[in-house]
Design a protein around this motif. Structure first.
Motif: not given
Length: 130
Positions: A74, A71, A11, A26-27, A78, A50, A9, A31, A46
């Motif tokens: 997130v 992790k 971010t 922000r990712v 999602w 979150t 992960l 992931f 990407a």
């Protein structure tokens, strides 16, 4: 199929004061998580935003459950944003599964799971409206 995180992960903080002090993150790279419950790989793209785990900032609760399972949080965020993948109860079970895959102790996984089971529905409904 065994549950496992397939990528790290990565971010970056977008706003450290948002979301009740949890910040918005922000990712930065795809992931990926393999879920036995869903029988598939979840790929968080990407750019996905979150707030990690929405643990209330009450001293004891946050000490026990806050800032511990990024992790899994997130993946859960999602799933809450992508209702086409599963229902709310399944998303909550995947959170518990992903927390286990991340090595979170059983007592903490149970507390996190119960928290989203009891208090997550408003977020589920809000994300589904987006």
């Amino acid at each position: 199929m065994k549950s496992a995180f397939l990528t790290p992960l990565i971010t970056e903080c977008v706003d450290d004061l948002a979301a009740g002090g949890r910040g918005i993150w922000r990712v930065m790279a795809p992931f990926r998580y393999q879920s036995a419950i869903l029988g598939r790989v979840i790929e968080v793209e990407a750019g996905f935003l979150t707030d990690y785990a929405s643990v209330p900032r009450l001293p004891v609760l946050y000490l026990l459950f806050g800032d511990t399972s990024h992790k899994a949080a997130v993946i859960h965020d999602w799933l809450y944003h992508h209702h086409e993948v599963c229902d709310e109860a399944t998303a909550n079970r995947v959170l518990r599964e992903a927390s286990e895959a991340d090595g979170i102790p059983a007592w903490r996984r149970l507390g996190i799971y119960l928290g989203v089971k009891i208090g997550g529905t408003p977020s589920w409904r809000a994300d589904g409206a987006a």
